[in-house]
Design a protein around this motif. Sequence first.
Motif, short mmCIF file in Angstrom:
data_model
loop_
_atom_site.label_atom_id
_atom_site.label_comp_id
_atom_site.label_asym_id
_atom_site.label_seq_id
_atom_site.Cartn_x
_atom_site.Cartn_y
_atom_site.Cartn_z
N ASP A 27 0.83 -1.21 0.00
CA ASP A 27 0.00 0.00 0.00
C ASP A 27 0.87 1.26 0.00
OD1 ASP A 27 -2.33 -1.47 -0.01
OD2 ASP A 27 -2.66 -1.29 2.16
N PHE A 28 1.94 1.23 0.80
CA PHE A 28 2.86 2.36 0.84
C PHE A 28 3.49 2.61 -0.52
CE2 PHE A 28 7.39 3.50 1.20
CZ PHE A 28 7.27 4.79 1.70
N LEU A 29 3.95 1.56 -1.19
CA LEU A 29 4.56 1.71 -2.51
C LEU A 29 3.56 2.25 -3.53
CD1 LEU A 29 6.69 -1.57 -2.70
CD2 LEU A 29 7.51 0.77 -2.28
N LEU A 30 2.33 1.75 -3.47
CA LEU A 30 1.31 2.24 -4.40
C LEU A 30 0.99 3.71 -4.14
CD1 LEU A 30 -1.09 -0.84 -4.40
CD2 LEU A 30 0.39 -0.08 -6.29
N MET A 31 0.96 4.09 -2.88
CA MET A 31 0.70 5.49 -2.55
C MET A 31 1.83 6.37 -3.04
SD MET A 31 0.05 7.41 1.11
CE MET A 31 1.12 6.27 1.91
N ARG A 32 3.06 5.89 -2.91
CA ARG A 32 4.22 6.66 -3.35
C ARG A 32 4.19 6.93 -4.85
NH1 ARG A 32 10.03 4.51 -1.69
NH2 ARG A 32 9.88 3.58 -3.73
N GLN A 33 3.57 6.04 -5.60
CA GLN A 33 3.45 6.23 -7.06
C GLN A 33 2.48 7.35 -7.40
OE1 GLN A 33 2.33 2.32 -8.52
NE2 GLN A 33 4.27 2.21 -9.61
N ASP A 34 1.49 7.57 -6.54
CA ASP A 34 0.48 8.60 -6.77
C ASP A 34 0.99 9.89 -6.12
OD1 ASP A 34 -1.70 10.32 -6.67
OD2 ASP A 34 -3.12 8.75 -6.14
N SER A 35 1.46 10.84 -6.93
CA SER A 35 2.13 12.02 -6.40
C SER A 35 1.24 12.84 -5.48
CB SER A 35 2.68 12.89 -7.54
OG SER A 35 1.62 13.40 -8.32
N THR A 36 -0.05 12.93 -5.78
CA THR A 36 -0.96 13.69 -4.93
C THR A 36 -1.08 13.04 -3.56
OG1 THR A 36 -2.22 14.42 -6.86
CG2 THR A 36 -3.31 14.61 -4.72
N ARG A 37 -1.31 11.75 -3.54
CA ARG A 37 -1.42 11.03 -2.26
C ARG A 37 -0.11 11.08 -1.51
NH1 ARG A 37 -3.45 5.25 -2.94
NH2 ARG A 37 -3.45 5.33 -0.67
N TRP A 38 1.01 11.00 -2.22
CA TRP A 38 2.32 11.04 -1.58
C TRP A 38 2.56 12.40 -0.92
CZ3 TRP A 38 5.44 7.98 0.60
CH2 TRP A 38 6.75 8.33 0.85
N GLN A 39 2.19 13.48 -1.60
CA GLN A 39 2.33 14.81 -1.02
C GLN A 39 1.45 14.96 0.22
OE1 GLN A 39 1.42 17.45 -4.25
NE2 GLN A 39 3.47 17.32 -5.13
N TRP A 41 0.50 12.55 2.18
CA TRP A 41 1.11 11.73 3.22
C TRP A 41 2.28 12.48 3.87
CZ3 TRP A 41 0.35 8.01 6.45
CH2 TRP A 41 1.43 7.42 7.09
N ASN A 42 3.13 13.11 3.08
CA ASN A 42 4.25 13.87 3.62
C ASN A 42 3.78 15.03 4.49
OD1 ASN A 42 6.47 12.40 2.68
ND2 ASN A 42 6.40 13.41 0.70
N GLN A 43 2.75 15.73 4.04
CA GLN A 43 2.20 16.82 4.85
C GLN A 43 1.65 16.30 6.17
OE1 GLN A 43 -0.69 18.65 2.30
NE2 GLN A 43 0.84 19.68 1.04
N PHE A 44 0.96 15.16 6.12
CA PHE A 44 0.41 14.56 7.33
C PHE A 44 1.51 14.18 8.31
CE2 PHE A 44 -0.55 10.54 9.52
CZ PHE A 44 -1.55 10.99 10.37
N GLU A 49 4.58 15.05 13.30
CA GLU A 49 5.85 15.26 14.01
C GLU A 49 5.82 16.57 14.79
OE1 GLU A 49 8.94 15.07 11.08
OE2 GLU A 49 8.59 12.95 10.68
N LEU A 50 5.30 17.63 14.18
CA LEU A 50 5.22 18.91 14.86
C LEU A 50 4.29 18.84 16.07
CD1 LEU A 50 5.07 21.41 11.86
CD2 LEU A 50 6.97 21.06 13.46
N SER A 51 3.17 18.16 15.92
CA SER A 51 2.23 18.07 17.04
C SER A 51 2.81 17.23 18.17
CB SER A 51 0.89 17.51 16.58
OG SER A 51 1.01 16.16 16.19
#
Length: 76
Positions: A27-39, A41-44, A49-51
């Motif tokens: 699932d992680f690899l598939l998400m990484r292929q989808d640039s929108t979902r990957w972005q 995920w990175n924002q999340f 981490e900040l919280s």
Amino acid sequence: MSVYDMTITKVLQLPESFVQEVNDFIDFLLMRQDSTRWQLWNQFTETLELSEIGLSDYLSNLEDYESRLARGEIQW
């Protein structure tokens, strides 16, 4: 035998708990292929981490406050 076939053969040998980990990784690899979902995920993860940093400071201050309250240094 193809890489796909070798992978399937290996997965079939794993216990159920490991198969779940493999599934999560896929699932992680598939998400990484989808640039929108990957972005997203990175924002999340950055927000998480900040919280967590902010929460640890809060808990540290709360513990200090409770200790000072218990020692009678401050009053409620």
